[in-house]
Design an enzyme around this catalytic site. Sequence first.
Site, short mmCIF file in Angstrom:
data_model
loop_
_atom_site.label_atom_id
_atom_site.label_comp_id
_atom_site.label_asym_id
_atom_site.label_seq_id
_atom_site.Cartn_x
_atom_site.Cartn_y
_atom_site.Cartn_z
N GLU A 72 0.40 -1.05 -0.56
CA GLU A 72 0.32 -0.11 0.64
C GLU A 72 0.79 1.47 0.04
OE1 GLU A 72 -2.84 0.35 3.30
OE2 GLU A 72 -4.03 2.16 2.48
N ASP A 92 -0.77 -4.84 3.11
CA ASP A 92 -1.22 -4.08 3.82
C ASP A 92 -0.37 -3.53 4.64
OD1 ASP A 92 -2.35 -1.53 5.27
OD2 ASP A 92 -4.94 -1.78 4.38
N ILE A 94 -0.51 -1.80 7.05
CA ILE A 94 -1.49 -1.59 9.23
C ILE A 94 -3.22 -1.04 8.23
CG2 ILE A 94 -2.58 0.14 10.84
CD1 ILE A 94 0.35 1.61 11.33
N ASP A 95 -3.86 -2.37 8.44
CA ASP A 95 -5.38 -2.43 7.60
C ASP A 95 -6.63 -1.65 8.81
OD1 ASP A 95 -7.15 -2.58 4.96
OD2 ASP A 95 -8.22 -4.04 6.74
N THR A 97 -6.01 2.20 9.69
CA THR A 97 -5.61 3.16 9.75
C THR A 97 -6.09 3.81 10.47
OG1 THR A 97 -3.66 2.92 8.03
CG2 THR A 97 -3.37 4.61 9.51
N ASP A 222 -6.01 -4.19 1.50
CA ASP A 222 -6.64 -4.53 1.87
C ASP A 222 -6.94 -5.95 1.74
OD1 ASP A 222 -7.21 -1.65 2.41
OD2 ASP A 222 -8.39 -1.41 1.30
C1 IPD Z 1 -9.59 0.97 4.51
C2 IPD Z 1 -9.45 -0.06 5.19
C3 IPD Z 1 -11.59 0.31 5.38
C4 IPD Z 1 -12.25 -0.19 4.58
C5 IPD Z 1 -10.81 0.66 3.56
C6 IPD Z 1 -9.73 0.80 3.43
P1 IPD Z 1 -6.72 0.90 5.17
O1 IPD Z 1 -7.86 0.51 5.04
O2 IPD Z 1 -10.05 -1.39 5.28
O3 IPD Z 1 -11.72 -0.99 6.88
O4 IPD Z 1 -13.55 0.92 4.80
O5 IPD Z 1 -11.89 1.06 2.23
O6 IPD Z 1 -8.91 1.30 2.12
O7 IPD Z 1 -6.76 2.65 4.48
O8 IPD Z 1 -6.77 1.12 6.68
O9 IPD Z 1 -5.42 0.62 5.20
CA CA Z 2 -3.45 0.78 5.29
#
Ligand code: IPD
Ligand code: CA
Length: 280
Positions: A72, A92, A94-95, A97, A222
């Site tokens: 990412e 990813d 940190i999923d 963030t 993700d």
């Molecule tokens: C997000 C999270 C969030 C989702 C977003 C993602 P990130 O990832 O998974 O739940 O709604 O579409 O982009 O930005 O925290 O890696």
């Molecule tokens: Ca992320």
Amino acid sequence: MTDIWQSAMDHAVAVARKAGQVVRDAVGGVQKEAVMVKSSSIDLVTETDQKVEKLIIESIKEKFPTHCFIGEESVAAGEVCLLSDSPTWIIDPIDGTTNFVHTFPYVAVSIGFSVNKQVEFGVVYSCLRDEMYTARRGKGAFCDGRPLQVSQQQDIRQALVATEFGSNRDPPAVDKMFSSLKRVLSIPVHGVRGAGSAAINLCLVASGCVEAYYEIGIHVWDIAAGLLIVSEAGGVLMDVKGGPLDLMSRRILAANNRSVAERLAKEIDDFSVRRDDDAS
Ligand code: IPD
Ligand code: CA
């Protein structure tokens, strides 16, 4: 899958645990000025996202120097986001963030691994809860070694459904998200939830805690790991409108079974997002 991928998966689990420790140590200490933005003012990134991605990629490169990467934060920094047939790690760091910034306790390190554009294994470490979700293609899905199984519920009116609003606040997209939500609630389903992490939402489907999860706007990093965890737990994956899932399309519908998924797909209003592999 040959044994060579087992050693790659063992490495993914080890590096996800190490990365998760870094995330745990940093959570709660994020200063406001350390929060940066990417595609919009609510698409957040921190130094920890960048540091953790670097740690993961460096550690994997040492062991697998010829493999490809989609990460990412590397993509955010300008690297191409192209899924080829070569062995590719989809990361990813940190999923969730936004959860991380707010100390909301659903934050994951997500590592998927694909060959010939097919995910061979997936690792999602829900690091603040210290839960390690894993799946290998054809070998089942597990949380801390316990086998996972999707819910057996057939009736969507008895279902919990997860969804998210992502970071797209374009008024037409927000209208579509709300019209979908209204239609899904009106089926009626038992309720709608969202963990704030696509990877964790997928693990919740795999664990049988929610029957389904859908979102338009996610990215390949993700979902790459979590989607295999769902299918290996007996669930189904498709496009939000019911066709085959396309990893790079930024759309996903995951459910415990086909009838719940197809019923839900009828209620989801479509809107367009730029594909992950659209370099234009
Ligand atoms: C997000 C999270 C969030 C989702 C977003 C993602 P990130 O990832 O998974 O739940 O709604 O579409 O982009 O930005 O925290 O890696
Ligand atoms: Ca992320």
